[in-house]
Design a protein around this motif. Structure first.
Motif, PDB file in Angstrom:
ATOM      1  N   GLU A  82      -4.093   0.291  -1.613  1.00  0.00           N
ATOM      2  CA  GLU A  82      -3.520  -0.355  -2.800  1.00  0.00           C
ATOM      3  C   GLU A  82      -2.054  -0.694  -2.569  1.00  0.00           C
ATOM      4  N   ALA A  83      -1.328   0.199  -1.905  1.00  0.00           N
ATOM      5  CA  ALA A  83       0.103  -0.024  -1.695  1.00  0.00           C
ATOM      6  C   ALA A  83       0.373  -1.275  -0.865  1.00  0.00           C
ATOM      7  N   VAL A  84      -0.418  -1.515   0.194  1.00  0.00           N
ATOM      8  CA  VAL A  84      -0.158  -2.704   1.014  1.00  0.00           C
ATOM      9  C   VAL A  84      -0.422  -3.984   0.230  1.00  0.00           C
ATOM     10  N   GLU A  85      -1.360  -3.932  -0.701  1.00  0.00           N
ATOM     11  CA  GLU A  85      -1.602  -5.087  -1.570  1.00  0.00           C
ATOM     12  C   GLU A  85      -0.403  -5.305  -2.489  1.00  0.00           C
ATOM     13  N   ARG A  86       0.091  -4.243  -3.085  1.00  0.00           N
ATOM     14  CA  ARG A  86       1.220  -4.361  -4.008  1.00  0.00           C
ATOM     15  C   ARG A  86       2.488  -4.822  -3.292  1.00  0.00           C
ATOM     16  N   LEU A  87       2.653  -4.405  -2.044  1.00  0.00           N
ATOM     17  CA  LEU A  87       3.834  -4.800  -1.267  1.00  0.00           C
ATOM     18  C   LEU A  87       3.671  -6.170  -0.614  1.00  0.00           C
ATOM     19  N   ARG A  88       2.464  -6.744  -0.721  1.00  0.00           N
ATOM     20  CA  ARG A  88       2.161  -8.072  -0.196  1.00  0.00           C
ATOM     21  C   ARG A  88       2.462  -8.182   1.305  1.00  0.00           C
ATOM     22  N   LEU A  89       2.050  -7.155   2.028  1.00  0.00           N
ATOM     23  CA  LEU A  89       2.233  -7.175   3.476  1.00  0.00           C
ATOM     24  C   LEU A  89       1.197  -8.096   4.104  1.00  0.00           C
ATOM     25  N   LEU A 189      -6.330  -2.015   6.423  1.00  0.00           N
ATOM     26  CA  LEU A 189      -6.185  -1.183   5.231  1.00  0.00           C
ATOM     27  C   LEU A 189      -6.735  -1.883   3.994  1.00  0.00           C
ATOM     28  N   LYS A 190      -6.515  -3.185   3.921  1.00  0.00           N
ATOM     29  CA  LYS A 190      -7.014  -3.934   2.762  1.00  0.00           C
ATOM     30  C   LYS A 190      -8.543  -3.929   2.701  1.00  0.00           C
ATOM     31  N   ARG A 191      -9.191  -3.700   3.850  1.00  0.00           N
ATOM     32  CA  ARG A 191     -10.655  -3.654   3.884  1.00  0.00           C
ATOM     33  C   ARG A 191     -11.207  -2.238   3.743  1.00  0.00           C
ATOM     34  N   TRP A 192     -10.315  -1.257   3.696  1.00  0.00           N
ATOM     35  CA  TRP A 192     -10.756   0.137   3.725  1.00  0.00           C
ATOM     36  C   TRP A 192     -11.776   0.448   2.637  1.00  0.00           C
ATOM     37  N   ASN A 193     -11.499   0.028   1.425  1.00  0.00           N
ATOM     38  CA  ASN A 193     -12.380   0.383   0.312  1.00  0.00           C
ATOM     39  C   ASN A 193     -13.728  -0.323   0.364  1.00  0.00           C
ATOM     40  N   THR A 194     -13.890  -1.283   1.273  1.00  0.00           N
ATOM     41  CA  THR A 194     -15.184  -1.966   1.409  1.00  0.00           C
ATOM     42  C   THR A 194     -16.059  -1.312   2.472  1.00  0.00           C
ATOM     43  N   LEU A 195     -15.516  -0.353   3.224  1.00  0.00           N
ATOM     44  CA  LEU A 195     -16.306   0.294   4.277  1.00  0.00           C
ATOM     45  C   LEU A 195     -17.420   1.135   3.662  1.00  0.00           C
ATOM     46  N   PRO A 196     -18.589   1.132   4.285  1.00  0.00           N
ATOM     47  CA  PRO A 196     -19.674   1.965   3.757  1.00  0.00           C
ATOM     48  C   PRO A 196     -19.364   3.448   3.921  1.00  0.00           C
TER      49      PRO A 196
END
Length: 255
Positions: A82-89, A189-196
């Motif tokens: 979530e943090a990398v999304e908020r920081l727009r990296l 990291l942005k894909r982390w939550n999509t991993l099975p």
């Protein structure tokens, strides 16, 4: 040296040491001491990723930046996602995850991880290892071991004593202790939550196995410096306070 960013996930709740992040360490909160160490690594930015107001206020009062996140994350990695999304990296930005209870983390190891991932463009993650101190560490389920291939790619992480020796005894210098310090590409990291979900990750309680099960490449290397123990228990905190007193002796008052 590659450009990289440091994220420090931090939460207030802790089973073995309540309010650990704000515990006093040489006159400053523990999480602030971690940010201070991380800032010596040459990172382009250092943020503490937290959902807690008290932690955020302490960090900002010390002059460090905060990335605010939701409170319902089930792991530090999910909080970083979530943090990398908020920081727009950007997708290719390199992010080093420094645990919020590692106030003695060597800045050189942080830089090493960033450089390692920069060099290995085929990898999503990088981490470090150090030689096991002996058979007792090899058998200790609280110490994570790893095995890797000849190219420095992680094959497996386990709390079990690996590699096993068929004829008995311990693996000697072949035993490797995993250091819980990671570098990620922001896009990964942005894909982390999509991993099975991974049954192995759940069995071992090691979330890096979720990445391996999904086919991610994790590159590993021996740390350029020894990684001191972190702070998990009241006894660990006492030991770290003693370390800080040794490293920062109090000045004698003039007579």
């Amino acid at each position: 040296m590659s450009e990289f960013h440091v994220l420090i996930p931090s939460r207030l709740e802790s089973t073995r040491l309540p309010r650990k992040a704000l515990a006093d360490l040489g006159g400053k909160p523990l999480v602030v001491r971690v940010a201070e160490r991380a800032s010596r690594s040459g990172a382009a930015s250092v943020h503490v990723a937290t959902d807690n107001d008290e932690i955020a206020e302490a960090v900002e009062a010390a002059g460090f930046a905060v990335a605010r996140t939701a409170a319902d994350h089930d792991s530090g990695t999910a909080r970083l996602a979530e943090a990398v999304e908020r920081l727009r990296l950007g997708q290719d930005a390199i992010v080093v995850n420094v645990q919020g209870d590692e106030p003695a983390v060597p800045p050189a190891c942080i830089r090493q991880l960033a450089d390692l991932l920069q060099e290995r463009t085929d990898a999503e993650m990088a981490t470090l290892w150090t030689p096991l101190a002996g058979p007792a560490e090899w058998r200790d389920p609280n110490i994570v071991k790893l095995v890797a291939d000849a190219g420095g790619n992680a094959l497996y992480f386990s709390r079990a004593p690996i590699p096993a020796v068929r004829d008995g005894g311990d693996p000697g210098p072949r035993g490797r202790r995993h250091v819980g310090l990671y570098a990620y590409r922001a896009g990964a990291l942005k894909r982390w939550n999509t991993l099975p979900a991974s049954p192995l990750a759940e069995l071992e309680s090691l979330e890096q196995l979720r990445a391996l099960a999904a086919g991610w490449r994790i590159v590993v290397a021996e740390g350029v410096e020894a990684m001191p123990p972190g702070v998990d228990t009241p006894e660990d905190l006492d030991a770290m306070r003693a370390r800080f007193r040794r490293d920062r002796p109090e000045r004698k008052r003039p007579s």
